[in-house]
Design an enzyme around this catalytic site. Structure first.
Site, PDB file in Angstrom:
ATOM      1  CB  CYS A  74     -12.051  -3.826  32.693  1.00 52.54           C
ATOM      2  SG  CYS A  74     -13.065  -5.124  31.964  1.00 52.54           S
ATOM      3  CE1 TYR A 105     -10.721  -4.975  24.650  1.00 60.92           C
ATOM      4  CE2 TYR A 105     -10.164  -7.125  23.750  1.00 60.92           C
ATOM      5  CZ  TYR A 105     -10.222  -6.255  24.820  1.00 60.92           C
ATOM      6  OH  TYR A 105      -9.782  -6.663  26.059  1.00 60.92           O
ATOM      7  CD  GLU A 141     -11.423  -1.581  27.669  1.00 60.33           C
ATOM      8  OE1 GLU A 141     -12.253  -1.905  28.546  1.00 60.33           O
ATOM      9  OE2 GLU A 141     -10.556  -2.365  27.242  1.00 60.33           O
ATOM     10  CG  ASP A 185      -7.462  -4.943  33.690  1.00 63.06           C
ATOM     11  OD1 ASP A 185      -6.980  -6.062  33.448  1.00 63.06           O
ATOM     12  OD2 ASP A 185      -8.658  -4.770  33.991  1.00 63.06           O
ATOM     13  CE1 TYR A 190      -8.470  -2.557  30.304  1.00 64.78           C
ATOM     14  CE2 TYR A 190      -6.082  -2.718  30.185  1.00 64.78           C
ATOM     15  CZ  TYR A 190      -7.329  -3.247  29.940  1.00 64.78           C
ATOM     16  OH  TYR A 190      -7.451  -4.457  29.314  1.00 64.78           O
ATOM     17  CB  CYS A 205     -15.529  -7.486  37.045  1.00 64.51           C
ATOM     18  SG  CYS A 205     -15.814  -5.777  37.580  1.00 64.51           S
ATOM     19  CB  CYS A 234     -17.034  12.334  48.338  1.00 64.50           C
ATOM     20  SG  CYS A 234     -17.078  14.122  48.506  1.00 64.50           S
TER      21      CYS A 234
END
Length: 225
Positions: free
Chosen positions: A55, A86, A98, A133, A138, A203, A212
């Site tokens: 997202c 969209y 996206e 999602d 995605y 979100c 890392c």
């Protein structure tokens, strides 16, 4: 965000929606948080990086909060449909994912650092989804703007694969591909800096908790230049 309901599968070029020669909407002039223009051309010395990590509402916020980033904007990339909407992207019939376009000052933030934000803000092993999602839009992707970025991103991917494998995760599914053949199409105005305009908004991204060090992640390639 729109949740894709049928089994995710990328369309071929022939199956993809054809799109349109001109966009159906305009891009806002300036970033609501950083205050800089969204559209180029950008000031001399700045560089561009493109990241898909689920997202784009939450993903964009991760990058505008990173010191050295000059502006960010969200859009669609990696597919076939020109100037998509969209709703078309969410249909799964454009081939796009996206993405966040990050315009940054390499004197203030290294490309390796942006890659670290990218890898650690999502789970790059999930394929056509991030958490709840689900859909091809995605999927995880890095679209590079130079040979140096390509080499750095590949080295970073390999470093994160090692630490993810050691933590019990599967194979990274992230595409690392040149942006030159994969145009970036601006998303609608309401998507730009969405979580600044809607602080309580959704979100869907979340990291693995695996980290890392920047020097190891970019070993053997150096920063983009």
């Amino acid at each position: 965000m729109f949740t894709y309901r049928r089994t995710p599968e990328l369309p071929s070029r022939e199956e993809a929606l054809k799109g349109r020669p001109e966009p159906l909407f305009s891009l806002p002039a300036r970033h609501t948080v950083l205050g800089n223009p969204l559209a180029g051309p950008y000031p001399e010395g700045l560089e561009v990086a493109d990241f898909g990590l689920g997202c784009f509402w939450g993903a964009e916020r991760k990058f505008w909060q990173t010191p050295g980033v000059w502006t960010t904007l969200v859009g669609y990339q990696g597919g076939f449909t020109e100037n998509p909407t969209y709703e078309e992207v969410c249909s799964g019939l454009t081939g796009h994912t996206e993405v966040v376009r990050v315009v940054f000052d390499p004197a203030e933030v290294a490309y390796e650092t942006l890659l670290k934000v990218f890898w650690e803000a999502h789970d790059p092993t999930q394929g056509f989804r991030q958490g709840n999602d689900v859909g091809t839009q995605y999927r995880s992707a890095v679209y590079t703007h130079s040979e140096a970025q390509q080499a750095t991103a590949e080295a970073s991917r390999d470093a994160y694969q090692r630490v993810l494998t050691g933590s019990g995760y599967g194979t990274i599914s992230t595409a690392v591909l040149p942006a030159a053949d994969r145009p970036f199409w601006n998303a609608e105005e309401y998507h730009q800096q969405y979580l600044d305009k809607n602080p309580g908004g959704y979100c869907g991204i979340g990291g693995t908790g695996v980290s890392c060090p920047v020097g190891i992640a970019g070993a053997g390639s150096g920063s983009d230049g």
